[in-house]
Design an enzyme around this catalytic site. Structure first.
Site, PDB file in Angstrom:
ATOM      1  N   CYS A  12       0.865  -1.178   0.000  1.00  6.64           N
ATOM      2  CA  CYS A  12       0.000   0.000   0.000  1.00  6.64           C
ATOM      3  C   CYS A  12       0.897   1.222   0.000  1.00  6.64           C
ATOM      4  CB  CYS A  12      -0.950  -0.022   1.198  1.00  6.64           C
ATOM      5  SG  CYS A  12      -0.121   0.028   2.791  1.00  6.64           S
ATOM      6  N   GLN A  13       0.433   2.315   0.575  1.00  7.98           N
ATOM      7  CA  GLN A  13       1.189   3.561   0.513  1.00  7.98           C
ATOM      8  C   GLN A  13       2.477   3.525   1.329  1.00  7.98           C
ATOM      9  OE1 GLN A  13       0.014   5.793  -1.501  1.00  7.98           O
ATOM     10  NE2 GLN A  13       1.377   7.522  -1.165  1.00  7.98           N
TER      11      GLN A  13
END
EC number: 2.7.1.211
Length: 615
Positions: free
Chosen positions: A28-29
């Site tokens: 993810c981020q």
């Protein structure tokens, strides 16, 4: 992208139990996310001690390794040490929906890109031969010329074999079988049959079209595309115990018959009409391709469309011996963009921009424009406009003078040698004039526009810029970051900031700056302010698992935004109904760059001062 994180990635895979323990992996981020077969064998302490790993945790069966904003680079290296088959991939892996247009571009790019080095090398040999003829070092009748020309021509004669190999890899079918099928079509026996001109029938009733496939492009692309499905079908229906023998045999027979009787002739037919189209363009609208490519090349690069246009030049090269569709406009655009970058480097007083523009313009003059495009032209916009005008005008001159290149290669300054051919220097001179038009027009436009857009070009930045005001990006109640429900955020491991419990599902830009990252699931966005602050806005806890559901973005990566620009909308009610927290973290990920960061945790409304970092 980089091998900087190679050793870190290797150790991460080792400590999570090795590639055998990984059934799925994505990111993810800020975090690497692993679906492991056995979480109990993870060496957690060793993982946490790694330089580059912020923290590890396990949630909902997903083992998370927190890295930070450089997670994408780390994941790129991690992929080299794991082996996740498509059958084992978890449905929660964040994937972007890919349009049919993007799929086609990806297919064309994946097929042609691997053979570019061979085409470029052969092209430069032809350019060298042209120079040798011009300067009377050799003659076209000499053995030296004949042999060197053979070196270069071989790539184009056997182009179907090169394409078969790269396309097979792109389509995940057997490249050796694909090469074998392509080699059939270039077999001297078949060439002799075509030359003889006598009708050929297989089994006395299947007619084979007498077509030569040397230098061809479309026939082999069509054939290998069909082969990929035939091969998969054969592996499915033939027992594994005998597939090693019968799959290759049947594949050769089936594809050989289809290639010579149906697919090859269809591809040749389409190729002939493509050649007619090229002829029409060169006769009636020779200016059009060079103008379009020259003006819109930066836009094409942004959307990957150049990967669909460039092969048209290769096809024209194969059928007519020159390229007037892609090469002239591309080199004019690249030189224009390099010049725009050079002017920005001269005019700006911002050290970071000056460094980026200087290095980017140098690489652009060598034919690589992405650094200057994404780092300078796109964020500032006015260099991009200047580039498109200058590149278009240079392309117009190249088109009107029927300028074309005689070999495929890079589109930097060295590429001008590719315009020497046909025992004349006319095309070489014309491409130099076209480039000069692009450079001069772009340079002047960029220079004069810089007076408007580089407002600090002749003055020092005001001292107030050392302090930044970051507004609240969402409406809601603000709390100290330590109150975030996620330990990684609350610990401050990713930087200082706040957590907001949103009352409205709208995210606005808290600063003026560039969108540095926008995750496909749209649950997180990164912004680099004009003064250099790196801000992460993370909507919800573990909302990456929603795969973008209930999120809508209004910007793309690379966009420059002003304070208050709407970035993302999200459905608070739906997210909560799905069992996820909507806590929104606002973090300065490069907090270590600032001496002080004042946190105003009592401001409930967006637009008010939320964070105040000072150098």
């Amino acid at each position: 992208m980089t091998k900087k994180y190679n050793q870190l990635a290797k150790k991460i895979v080792k400590y999570i139990g090795g590639k055998e323990n990984v059934s799925d992996a994505y990111h993810c981020q800020t975090r690497l996310r692993f679906h492991l077969k056995d979480n109990s064998i993870v060496q957690k302490e060793e993982l946490n001690d790694l330089d580059g790993v912020v923290q590890t945790l396990e949630k909902a069966g997903v083992y998370q390794v927190v890295i930070g904003t450089n997670v994408a680079d780390v994941f790129e290296e991690v992929e080299k040490f794991i082996d996740v088959s498509g059958d084992n991939k978890n449905d929660k892996k964040p994937l972007e929906k890919v349009s049919m247009g993007n799929k086609i571009i990806d297919f064309v790019s994946g097929t042609f890109q691997p053979i570019i080095p061979a085409l470029s090398g052969a092209g430069m040999v032809k350019a060298l031969l042209a120079l040798m003829i011009v300067f009377k070092i050799t003659t076209v009748q000499s053995q030296t010329y004949i042999v060197l020309n053979m070196f270069a021509d071989t790539v184009f004669v056997f182009l179907p074999i090169l394409l078969a190999s790269s396309e097979a890899r792109k389509l995940n079918c057997n490249p050796v079988m694909a090469i074998g099928i392509a080699a059939m079509m270039l077999n001297p026996t078949w060439t002799q049959m075509v030359t003889a001109g006598k009708p050929v029938h297989l089994f006395d009733f299947i007619p084979l079209s007498l077509t030569s496939y040397a230098y061809s492009v479309i026939p082999i692309i069509l054939i290998i595309f069909v082969q990929s499905y035939v091969e998969k079908f054969l592996h499915k229906v033939i027992p594994q115990a005998v597939e090693l023998v019968f799959v290759p045999m049947l594949e050769f027979i089936i594809m050989g018959i289809l290639a010579f009787s149906i697919l090859g002739p269809i591809g040749s037919f389409l190729g002939n009409y493509l050649a007619i189209f090229f002829t029409f363009l060169s006769t009636n609208a020779s200016w059009a391709p060079s103008v379009i490519v020259g003006a819109f090349m930066p836009i094409m690069v942004m959307f990957g469309l150049h990967n669909a246009v460039a092969p048209l030049g290769i096809m024209q090269m194969a059928s007519k011996g020159f390229d007037s569709i892609f090469g002239p406009g591309c080199v004019c655009s690249n030189m224009a963009q390099a010049t725009a970058g050079a002017i920005v480097a001269w005019r700006t007083k911002d050290p970071k921009t000056k460094t980026l523009a200087t290095s980017g313009s140098i690489t652009a003059y060598m034919g690589i424009t992405e650094p200057i495009l994404y780092g300078v032209s796109l964020p500032k916009k006015y260099p991009l406009v200047s580039t498109m005008i200058g590149g278009g005008l240079g392309g117009l001159y190249a088109g009107l003078t029927h300028t074309h290149r005689f070999a495929t290669g890079s589109s930097g300054l060295p590429a001008i040698l590719l315009y020497i051919g046909n025992n004349t220097m006319t095309f070489f001179i014309n491409i130099i004039i076209a480039i000069l038009i692009s450079v001069v027009v772009t340079g002047l436009l960029t220079y004069f526009l810089s007076f408007k857009y580089e407002k600090n070009a002749d003055t020092k930045l005001p001292i107030d810029n050392e302090k930044l005001i970051i507004s609240a990006p969402v409406e809601g109640e603000v709390f100290p970051l330590s109150m975030a429900s996620d330990d990684v955020f609350s610990s401050g491991a990713l930087g200082k900031g706040v957590v907001i419990k949103p009352s409205e599902g709208k995210v606005f830009s808290p600063v003026s700056g560039n969108i540095s990252t926008l995750f496909p699931t749209k649950h997180a966005i990164g912004i680099i302010s004009d003064s250099g602050a790196e801000i992460l806005i993370h909507i919800g806890i573990d909302t990456v698992d929603l795969n973008g559901k209930y999120f809508e973005s209004f910007v793309t990566q690379g966009d420059h935004v002003d304070i208050g620009t709407e970035l993302i909308r999200f459905d608070i009610a739906k997210i909560k109904e799905s069992g996820y927290s909507t806590e929104t973290m606002v973090i300065i990920t490069n907090s270590d760059k600032y001496k002080t960061i004042k946190i105003n945790s009592n401001q409930p409304n967006s637009g008010n001062s939320l964070l105040e970092p000072a150098l």
